[in-house]
Motif scaffolding. Sequence first.
Motif, PDB file in Angstrom:
ATOM      1  N   LEU A 114       0.839  -1.206   0.000  1.00  0.00           N
ATOM      2  CA  LEU A 114       0.000   0.000   0.000  1.00  0.00           C
ATOM      3  C   LEU A 114       0.875   1.257   0.000  1.00  0.00           C
ATOM      4  O   LEU A 114       0.614   2.199  -0.742  1.00  0.00           O
ATOM      5  CB  LEU A 114      -0.928  -0.015   1.218  1.00  0.00           C
ATOM      6  N   ARG A 115       1.928   1.240   0.817  1.00  0.00           N
ATOM      7  CA  ARG A 115       2.860   2.377   0.833  1.00  0.00           C
ATOM      8  C   ARG A 115       3.524   2.562  -0.531  1.00  0.00           C
ATOM      9  O   ARG A 115       3.683   3.684  -1.012  1.00  0.00           O
ATOM     10  CB  ARG A 115       3.916   2.169   1.917  1.00  0.00           C
ATOM     11  N   ALA A 116       3.903   1.468  -1.147  1.00  0.00           N
ATOM     12  CA  ALA A 116       4.528   1.537  -2.470  1.00  0.00           C
ATOM     13  C   ALA A 116       3.530   2.087  -3.496  1.00  0.00           C
ATOM     14  O   ALA A 116       3.892   2.915  -4.349  1.00  0.00           O
ATOM     15  CB  ALA A 116       5.021   0.157  -2.892  1.00  0.00           C
ATOM     16  N   ALA A 117       2.279   1.650  -3.399  1.00  0.00           N
ATOM     17  CA  ALA A 117       1.255   2.138  -4.326  1.00  0.00           C
ATOM     18  C   ALA A 117       1.005   3.628  -4.117  1.00  0.00           C
ATOM     19  O   ALA A 117       0.880   4.397  -5.075  1.00  0.00           O
ATOM     20  CB  ALA A 117      -0.037   1.344  -4.148  1.00  0.00           C
ATOM     21  N   ILE A 118       0.934   4.051  -2.864  1.00  0.00           N
ATOM     22  CA  ILE A 118       0.737   5.471  -2.555  1.00  0.00           C
ATOM     23  C   ILE A 118       1.932   6.282  -3.059  1.00  0.00           C
ATOM     24  O   ILE A 118       1.771   7.359  -3.631  1.00  0.00           O
ATOM     25  CB  ILE A 118       0.490   5.678  -1.046  1.00  0.00           C
ATOM     26  N   GLY A 119       3.138   5.749  -2.863  1.00  0.00           N
ATOM     27  CA  GLY A 119       4.341   6.427  -3.370  1.00  0.00           C
ATOM     28  C   GLY A 119       4.295   6.560  -4.885  1.00  0.00           C
ATOM     29  O   GLY A 119       4.640   7.613  -5.436  1.00  0.00           O
ATOM     30  N   GLY A 120       3.867   5.486  -5.567  1.00  0.00           N
ATOM     31  CA  GLY A 120       3.747   5.543  -7.025  1.00  0.00           C
ATOM     32  C   GLY A 120       2.705   6.556  -7.456  1.00  0.00           C
ATOM     33  O   GLY A 120       2.890   7.297  -8.432  1.00  0.00           O
ATOM     34  N   VAL A 156       1.238  11.882  -9.641  1.00  0.00           N
ATOM     35  CA  VAL A 156       0.612  13.197  -9.466  1.00  0.00           C
ATOM     36  C   VAL A 156       1.650  14.297  -9.642  1.00  0.00           C
ATOM     37  O   VAL A 156       1.409  15.304 -10.322  1.00  0.00           O
ATOM     38  CB  VAL A 156      -0.084  13.288  -8.091  1.00  0.00           C
ATOM     39  N   ASP A 157       2.832  14.121  -9.043  1.00  0.00           N
ATOM     40  CA  ASP A 157       3.902  15.118  -9.185  1.00  0.00           C
ATOM     41  C   ASP A 157       4.301  15.281 -10.648  1.00  0.00           C
ATOM     42  O   ASP A 157       4.501  16.404 -11.131  1.00  0.00           O
ATOM     43  CB  ASP A 157       5.120  14.727  -8.351  1.00  0.00           C
ATOM     44  N   ALA A 158       4.426  14.169 -11.368  1.00  0.00           N
ATOM     45  CA  ALA A 158       4.798  14.222 -12.786  1.00  0.00           C
ATOM     46  C   ALA A 158       3.711  14.933 -13.587  1.00  0.00           C
ATOM     47  O   ALA A 158       4.001  15.736 -14.479  1.00  0.00           O
ATOM     48  CB  ALA A 158       5.024  12.812 -13.328  1.00  0.00           C
ATOM     49  N   ARG A 159       2.470  14.666 -13.269  1.00  0.00           N
ATOM     50  CA  ARG A 159       1.344  15.305 -13.964  1.00  0.00           C
ATOM     51  C   ARG A 159       1.350  16.810 -13.722  1.00  0.00           C
ATOM     52  O   ARG A 159       1.161  17.609 -14.639  1.00  0.00           O
ATOM     53  CB  ARG A 159       0.031  14.674 -13.484  1.00  0.00           C
ATOM     54  N   ILE A 160       1.572  17.202 -12.477  1.00  0.00           N
ATOM     55  CA  ILE A 160       1.623  18.628 -12.145  1.00  0.00           C
ATOM     56  C   ILE A 160       2.773  19.299 -12.892  1.00  0.00           C
ATOM     57  O   ILE A 160       2.623  20.398 -13.431  1.00  0.00           O
ATOM     58  CB  ILE A 160       1.747  18.827 -10.614  1.00  0.00           C
TER      59      ILE A 160
END
Length: 90
Positions: A14-20, A25-29
């Motif tokens: 779950l942490r890995a998925a949230i990190g991904g 989101v950062d890349a999209r921004i």
Amino acid sequence: MPSEKTIDMVISELRAAIGGLESAVDARIERQRETQDVEGEVRRVHADRARLAQELDQSQFRANRLEEVNREVSRRLVTAMETIRAVLDR
């Protein structure tokens, strides 16, 4: 114990998925920011083009006006020279 490992593994996944997701989101921004920068540059280029087109039109108008004045001056010089020749020939 096996259920603890499973919970730890799920939490880790779950942490890995949230990190991904955060990375996505950062890349999209960042892409959106770059797109806005490009759009701003395109607007500036269009504004510059419009300004330059207007300046070119004004310069062309002045050049045409100078041509007209030049023709008029040439015509007047020819008339003056002909008048002077006529006076000298008398």
